[in-house]
Design a protein around this motif. Structure first.
Motif: not given
Length: 215
Positions: A133-139, A147-148, A157-162, A174-177
């Motif tokens: 599992i990969l995780s990243v905070p990003s704008a 994600a790609a 993939a886990k993504v955290f965004m404002p 989301e399209l990349y899953g």
């Protein structure tokens, strides 16, 4: 043949070299780690790093694979990143009194930003280190790129965004899953929450400067 040899503190603080065959993030002093290469061997007469050999390779970042974080027998997770054009900005150059002013058009990278370069390297290394599992905070841009490449590698993939991030960034992840968490706050808050959730679960942290290979 790879010339990738070890990881080193970016300060440097005096810490011993780190083993890149093990998962590494920050130095014990808290500074980022940098990938290091045996440049003397790369310059040796029998080295494969030569202009004539590079010219025949695929036109992407990994044409320089001997000086990127790959070990012998490994293949990169690539979507064709790199090899973006230099645009001669003649009129702007003329206004500034410069005859050779060029703009590097990184929008032609996969996911439309330079972040594809670093994430290709980082996801490649993470995949060989056994990350699940990969995780990243990003704008936005880093999240899309992670994600790609995670999708290409078959890694979660886990993504955290404002929460006020532009919707196309969310939809592309989301399209990349990827699983997207919208955070009530700034990118720093997204980073804090990502770490709080991911560290106990063993997620591989892809935050900027928190792992060596995006650098």
């Amino acid at each position: 043949m790879t010339y990738f040899s070890h990881l080193q503190c970016s300060v440097p603080c005096g810490a011993a070299p780190y083993d890149p065959r093990q998962e590494q993030h920050l130095c014990t002093c808290g500074a980022p780690l940098l990938a290091r290469y045996d440049l003397e061997a790369a310059r040796a007469p029998l080295s494969k790093v030569r202009r004539e050999s590079l010219a025949a390779r695929e036109p992407n970042m990994w044409r320089y694979r001997e000086l990127l974080p790959l070990f012998d027998g490994e293949s990169p997770i690539t979507l064709g990143e790199g090899w973006t054009p230099l645009i001669h900005a003649r009129r702007l150059g003329r206004d500034l009194g410069m005859t050779r002013l060029f703009v590097k058009d990184e929008s032609l990278n996969p996911t439309n930003s330079f972040k594809a370069r670093g994430l290709s390297a980082a996801v490649t290394r993470a995949s060989y280190l056994g990350a699940r599992i990969l995780s990243v905070p990003s704008a936005g841009n880093a999240a899309n790129a992670m994600a790609a490449f995670a999708a290409a590698a078959g890694i979660g993939a886990k993504v955290f965004m404002p929460k006020d991030v532009k919707i196309p960034f969310v939809r592309e992840c989301e399209l990349y899953g990827a699983e997207v968490t919208l955070v009530d706050g700034l990118i720093t808050d997204a980073g804090r929450i990502a770490a709080e959730k991911g560290k106990p679960l063993g997620w591989y942290d892809m935050s900027t400067l928190k792992e060596p290979y995006r650098i």
